[in-house]
Design a protein around this motif. Structure first.
Motif, PDB file in Angstrom:
ATOM      1  N   ASP A  75      -5.153  12.383   7.844  1.00 33.12           N
ATOM      2  CA  ASP A  75      -5.015  13.320   8.925  1.00 33.12           C
ATOM      3  C   ASP A  75      -3.599  13.340   9.178  1.00 33.12           C
ATOM      4  OD1 ASP A  75      -6.474  14.531  11.673  1.00 33.12           O
ATOM      5  OD2 ASP A  75      -4.584  13.297  12.045  1.00 33.12           O
ATOM      6  N   ALA A  76      -2.911  14.469   9.351  1.00 33.46           N
ATOM      7  CA  ALA A  76      -1.489  14.762   9.604  1.00 33.46           C
ATOM      8  C   ALA A  76      -1.046  15.657  10.219  1.00 33.46           C
ATOM      9  CB  ALA A  76      -0.615  14.922   8.334  1.00 33.46           C
ATOM     10  N   PRO A  77       0.056  15.715  11.307  1.00 37.94           N
ATOM     11  CA  PRO A  77       0.456  16.978  11.812  1.00 37.94           C
ATOM     12  C   PRO A  77       0.512  18.108  10.919  1.00 37.94           C
ATOM     13  CG  PRO A  77       1.866  14.980  12.191  1.00 37.94           C
ATOM     14  CD  PRO A  77       1.201  14.621  11.137  1.00 37.94           C
ATOM     15  N   GLY A  78       0.396  19.188  11.386  1.00 39.97           N
ATOM     16  CA  GLY A  78       0.340  20.512  10.638  1.00 39.97           C
ATOM     17  C   GLY A  78       0.222  21.802  11.386  1.00 39.97           C
ATOM     18  N   ASN A  79       0.186  23.037  10.883  1.00 41.41           N
ATOM     19  CA  ASN A  79      -0.178  24.063  11.588  1.00 41.41           C
ATOM     20  C   ASN A  79      -1.382  24.767  11.299  1.00 41.41           C
ATOM     21  OD1 ASN A  79       3.080  24.146  10.331  1.00 41.41           O
ATOM     22  ND2 ASN A  79       3.018  24.871  12.413  1.00 41.41           N
TER      23      ASN A  79
ATOM     24  N   VAL B  76       0.074  27.364  15.429  1.00 43.80           N
ATOM     25  CA  VAL B  76       0.126  26.071  16.348  1.00 43.80           C
ATOM     26  C   VAL B  76       0.332  24.891  15.738  1.00 43.80           C
ATOM     27  CG1 VAL B  76      -1.629  24.996  18.147  1.00 43.80           C
ATOM     28  CG2 VAL B  76      -1.643  27.566  18.130  1.00 43.80           C
ATOM     29  N   GLN B  77       1.152  24.058  16.289  1.00 45.09           N
ATOM     30  CA  GLN B  77       1.426  22.533  15.870  1.00 45.09           C
ATOM     31  C   GLN B  77       0.127  21.695  16.282  1.00 45.09           C
ATOM     32  OE1 GLN B  77       6.254  23.296  16.167  1.00 45.09           O
ATOM     33  NE2 GLN B  77       5.254  21.212  16.436  1.00 45.09           N
ATOM     34  N   ASP B  78      -0.558  21.153  15.479  1.00 40.53           N
ATOM     35  CA  ASP B  78      -1.930  20.534  15.686  1.00 40.53           C
ATOM     36  C   ASP B  78      -1.826  19.366  14.608  1.00 40.53           C
ATOM     37  OD1 ASP B  78      -4.581  19.617  16.729  1.00 40.53           O
ATOM     38  OD2 ASP B  78      -3.935  21.113  18.034  1.00 40.53           O
ATOM     39  N   ARG B  79      -3.152  19.053  14.328  1.00 42.49           N
ATOM     40  CA  ARG B  79      -3.642  18.011  13.347  1.00 42.49           C
ATOM     41  C   ARG B  79      -4.478  18.837  12.129  1.00 42.49           C
ATOM     42  NH1 ARG B  79      -1.289  13.642  14.583  1.00 42.49           N
ATOM     43  NH2 ARG B  79      -1.951  12.853  12.878  1.00 42.49           N
ATOM     44  N   VAL B  80      -4.111  18.384  10.894  1.00 40.10           N
ATOM     45  CA  VAL B  80      -4.554  19.039   9.732  1.00 40.10           C
ATOM     46  C   VAL B  80      -4.961  17.859   8.613  1.00 40.10           C
ATOM     47  CG1 VAL B  80      -3.605  21.267  10.416  1.00 40.10           C
ATOM     48  CG2 VAL B  80      -2.506  19.476   8.547  1.00 40.10           C
ATOM     49  N   PRO B  81      -6.058  18.433   7.756  1.00 34.80           N
ATOM     50  CA  PRO B  81      -5.991  17.210   6.754  1.00 34.80           C
ATOM     51  C   PRO B  81      -5.257  17.494   5.398  1.00 34.80           C
ATOM     52  CG  PRO B  81      -7.722  19.325   6.336  1.00 34.80           C
ATOM     53  CD  PRO B  81      -6.732  19.480   7.786  1.00 34.80           C
ATOM     54  N   THR B  82      -4.844  16.323   4.831  1.00 37.77           N
ATOM     55  CA  THR B  82      -3.947  16.525   3.618  1.00 37.77           C
ATOM     56  C   THR B  82      -4.707  16.107   2.362  1.00 37.77           C
ATOM     57  OG1 THR B  82      -3.798  14.178   3.813  1.00 37.77           O
ATOM     58  CG2 THR B  82      -2.260  15.368   5.238  1.00 37.77           C
TER      59      THR B  82
ATOM     60  N   ILE C 159       0.916  -1.020  -0.002  1.00 36.91           N
ATOM     61  CA  ILE C 159       0.047  -0.028  -0.111  1.00 36.91           C
ATOM     62  C   ILE C 159       0.841   1.269  -0.010  1.00 36.91           C
ATOM     63  CG2 ILE C 159      -1.801   1.182   1.360  1.00 36.91           C
ATOM     64  CD1 ILE C 159      -2.617  -1.395   2.618  1.00 36.91           C
ATOM     65  N   ASP C 160       0.785   2.084  -1.070  1.00 42.25           N
ATOM     66  CA  ASP C 160       1.869   3.329  -1.012  1.00 42.25           C
ATOM     67  C   ASP C 160       1.037   4.160  -0.265  1.00 42.25           C
ATOM     68  OD1 ASP C 160       3.760   4.858  -2.388  1.00 42.25           O
ATOM     69  OD2 ASP C 160       2.545   5.544  -3.725  1.00 42.25           O
ATOM     70  N   LEU C 161       2.010   4.819   0.499  1.00 39.71           N
ATOM     71  CA  LEU C 161       1.467   6.026   1.414  1.00 39.71           C
ATOM     72  C   LEU C 161       2.225   7.471   0.817  1.00 39.71           C
ATOM     73  CD1 LEU C 161       1.892   4.695   5.090  1.00 39.71           C
ATOM     74  CD2 LEU C 161      -0.191   4.811   3.451  1.00 39.71           C
ATOM     75  N   PRO C 162       1.728   8.475   1.063  1.00 36.22           N
ATOM     76  CA  PRO C 162       2.165   9.864   0.603  1.00 36.22           C
ATOM     77  C   PRO C 162       3.587   9.942   0.791  1.00 36.22           C
ATOM     78  CG  PRO C 162      -0.095  10.130   1.514  1.00 36.22           C
ATOM     79  CD  PRO C 162       0.306   8.583   2.051  1.00 36.22           C
TER      80      PRO C 162
ATOM     81  N   ASN D  10      -1.346   7.761   9.532  1.00 33.95           N
ATOM     82  CA  ASN D  10      -1.137   9.275   9.856  1.00 33.95           C
ATOM     83  C   ASN D  10      -0.337   9.604   8.595  1.00 33.95           C
ATOM     84  OD1 ASN D  10      -2.170   9.767  12.641  1.00 33.95           O
ATOM     85  ND2 ASN D  10      -0.552   8.185  13.346  1.00 33.95           N
ATOM     86  N   GLY D  11      -0.881  10.722   8.057  1.00 32.95           N
ATOM     87  CA  GLY D  11      -0.161  11.225   6.789  1.00 32.95           C
ATOM     88  C   GLY D  11       1.126  12.038   7.156  1.00 32.95           C
ATOM     89  N   GLY D  12       1.988  12.048   6.452  1.00 32.28           N
ATOM     90  CA  GLY D  12       3.264  12.730   6.594  1.00 32.28           C
ATOM     91  C   GLY D  12       2.967  14.213   5.981  1.00 32.28           C
TER      92      GLY D  12
END
Length: 680
Positions: A513-517, A502-508, A362-365, A462-464
């Motif tokens: 779902d991935a860490p983001g600002n 703020v470092q939190d979680r954002v959509p890709t 399974i290929d992840l981003p 968890n997306g990168g």
């Protein structure tokens, strides 16, 4: 003659008053070794934990660079040139007999990396020669009756101006926990699935480390240290799944995580221009190989499954140069520069498993990437007493970094930050102290947040995020403390933090779902700590301590548009401990707990409910001055922990969840017996 002198020293130790006193106008408070004798400590860690009103700061070993990994303890005025050996590990290797006294003072007394810290402990060791050490053995019992031994030995040898330290330890961490999951439809609450789970966890780890310290004078010092450690985490989960109206399954989850770490470091200091110049070098390598497999089985036959393999290598090299002068026209100054290279190479392979054992990748981003950071930081700090009761501390750091991501994603960015700090420390007398500080801080990025990976135990990915940048904050903090009932202390802190990005979680874009600002956020802080002897209230040898903390966070949610707490934030945290020392015997009990914490993901709210209150108790017997036997119990209340996951479709812009999963886990009551023996 030597025997007579030793006997005289022992008499003096008993006769000396167990009190604390202010040593100088800088606000440094001194606790002589006799103050801690009532607790019969085995090592320096137990001494530091008994300093009134002091909380040992735990620093994550993954923090990059040397300056930002500073805690709040130094030894003989110097910080150990090691990161992998956390300060509690270093302190545990020092026999209590080699501690002459403990000094507590504001952070800027001990270097630029400690500026802004309200309290830093300086552990002063004796100049006594010869060999000394500590041996510790522990036997743990888990709820199913299995016994697991572990132990450690550390030695310290002093010869002239040199001190040699060696330590080896084995932790045989093994636990079993049982519990269940329920999956229900909402809003009806109809049961969809029931799962009975038992987790068998083995986490054996071991380390060996050594160091050499040389000190001829205040500014003629040298140190070399080396360490190797490994960790072998194993989890085996049995999972009896009972779908309502469906076919029962006997699912399995296996995790095998291997971790190896090497570190070498050292420093050298020489006199220069009325002060001292120090050069610090550090190199670390961490190798990790993880493999986990989740299988769906019916009557022992695999019908579906997933497998994930993670291989990563983390390297760090740090070089730090600084010049310190304790008295330059009334100022204590320090300035220097630090350079660091950090690199993470990570490859994640995720496969789906068919009934016949066929694996399909399974290929992840972003599952194969290298993250590299070149960072330099210049720093300067200056402090002086404006009056016998007022002290001012100033610090200024300038950080520059070049961050690149190569592989499945390509990203480059250069970052620059100016980080000033100002602190005022006022001691009006009669045991009162007040501090006020303001500082700009910049968070560090976790390199692992750039890489995608699956959580098989949670059935999610968890997306990168290669575009992640560090959040930055302005922090203001005011502290008032008062000495009470002799050596007791009560402290209150109030603060406010304004944070951008703020470092939190954002959509890709790929739907993960991935860490983001996020945007701007804020934190309101209110904390109270106390450490009070109750002998004057008629309870001989009794002492009560604790803390109550509130940190209220707020940021705008990218899905709902409403304000919410930061992901993972737990607003209220409390802890209360009672201890009574009665000669050769001591006992105590502790209560701790915190509020639930929620992670705000793309299509779910993942909330953790700790088992409150978490109760611990111990009874301690000291048959000799060198030996301590302790019977301890964790989770005495046998309260389980709970986790709730609310699911939304297609994401949290939908106001109502359609499904809820509840998890309940318990390790039950965990007793263990520990024997500590000091020698030398």
């Amino acid at each position: 003659m030597r025997v007579a002198l030793a006997a005289h020293a022992a008499v003096a130790l008993v006769a000396a008053p167990a009190s604390a006193q202010t040593a100088d106008a800088s606000g440094r408070i001194v606790y002589e070794a006799t103050f801690f004798q009532r607790f019969q400590p085995a090592n320096a860690l137990e001494i530091v934990r008994r300093v009134p009103g002091f909380t040992l700061e735990q620093v994550e070993v993954d923090v990059r660079g040397f300056g930002q990994a500073a805690g709040n303890v130094v030894i003989n005025g110097q910080r150990p040139s090691s990161k992998s050996d956390t300060i509690d590990v270093v302190l545990a290797r020092i026999p209590a007999s080699r501690v002459a006294r403990v000094e507590v003072g504001p952070g800027t007394l001990f270097g630029a990396e400690y500026s802004g810290k309200a309290q830093v402990v300086n552990l002063i060791l004796t100049g006594e020669g010869g060999l000394a050490g500590t041996a510790t053995g522990t036997l743990r019992r888990q709820y199913d009756g299995k016994l697991f031994p572990e132990g450690s030995v550390s030695t310290l040898l002093r010869r002239g101006d040199s001190t040699f330290n060696a330590s080896i330890g084995v932790n045989n961490n093994q636990t079993s926990e049982e519990g269940y999951d329920t999956l229900r439809a909402l809003p009806s609450g109809e049961l969809l699935e029931y799962r009975r789970k038992i987790n068998s966890i083995a986490d054996p780890n071991a380390f060996v480390s050594g160091s050499w310290d040389y000190k001829a004078s205040q500014f003629e010092t040298a140190r070399f240290n080396a360490r190797y450690a490994f960790d072998r985490f194993r989890l085996s989960q049995t999972n009896d799944v009972l779908p309502v109206g469906g076919i029962a399954r006997d699912d399995r989850l296996n995790q095998r995580f291997n971790f190896d770490e090497w570190e070498v470091g050292g420093d050298i200091q020489r006199p220069l221009l009325g002060g001292g110049v120090k050069l610090i070098g550090l190199a670390t390598r961490r190798d990790r190989q993880d493999r986990e497999r989740a299988l769906l089985r019916v009557r022992g036959n695999v019908i579906d499954g997933d497998e994930q393999q993670v291989r990563s290598q983390r390297d760090e090299a740090v070089l730090r140069a600084l010049w310190t002068r304790p008295d330059l026209n009334g100022w204590s100054v320090e300035t220097g520069i630090e350079g660091a290279l950090n690199r993470l190479r990570s490859k994640v392979d995720l496969f789906s498993l068919a009934e016949d054992g066929t694996r399909t990748r399974i290929d992840l981003p972003v599952d194969d990437a290298t993250v590299t950071e070149y960072r330099a930081e210049a720093f300067a700090s200056a402090s002086r007493s404006l009056s016998p009761k007022l002290r001012m501390d100033l610090a200024l750091n300038y950080e520059m970094s070049r961050l690149t991501v190569e592989g499945d994603a390509e990203a480059k960015r250069s970052l620059r930050f100016l980080k000033p700090k100002v602190n005022l420390d006022w001691r009006p007398g009669n045991g009162w102290r007040a501090q006020a500080s303001i500082a700009r801080t910049v968070a560090q990025l976790r390199f692992e947040d750039f890489i995608s990976a699956a959580e098989l135990t949670n059935e999610r990915v968890n997306g990168g995020n290669a575009e992640l940048v560090p959040q930055r904050s302005w922090e203001a903090l005011a502290t008032i403390e008062k000495q009470v009932l002799g050596d007791g202390l009560v402290k209150v802190e109030l603060g406010y933090t304004q944070t951008s990005l703020v470092q939190d979680r954002v959509p890709t874009p790929e739907g993960f779902d991935a860490p983001g600002n996020l945007g701007d956020g804020s934190s309101k802080i209110a904390r109270a700590t106390f450490d009070v002897p109750v002998s004057r209230l008629g309870i001989k040898g009794g002492r009560i301590s604790g803390r109550l903390s509130y940190v209220g966070t707020s940021v705008r949610d990218p899905y709902t548009g409403r304000q919410r707490p930061f992901s993972g934030a737990s607003p209220f945290v409390y802890e209360v401990n009672w201890r009574q020392d009665m000669g050769d015997f001591a006992w105590g009990v502790g209560f701790s707990g915190d509020d639930p914490s929620t992670y705000y993901r793309r299509n779910e709210l993942d909330t953790f409910y700790p088992g409150n209150p978490y109760i611990t108790a111990f009874a301690e017997y000291r048959p000799t001055r060198s030996t301590t036997v302790t019977l301890s119990v964790d989770n005495l209340g046998d309260f389980p922990a709970r986790r709730s996951r609310l699911f939304f479709d297609p994401d949290r812009r939908t106001p109502s969840p359609f499904r809820v999963e509840d998890r309940v886990r318990s390790q039950h009551i965990l007793p263990y017996l520990t024997i500590k023996h000091n020698f030398g």
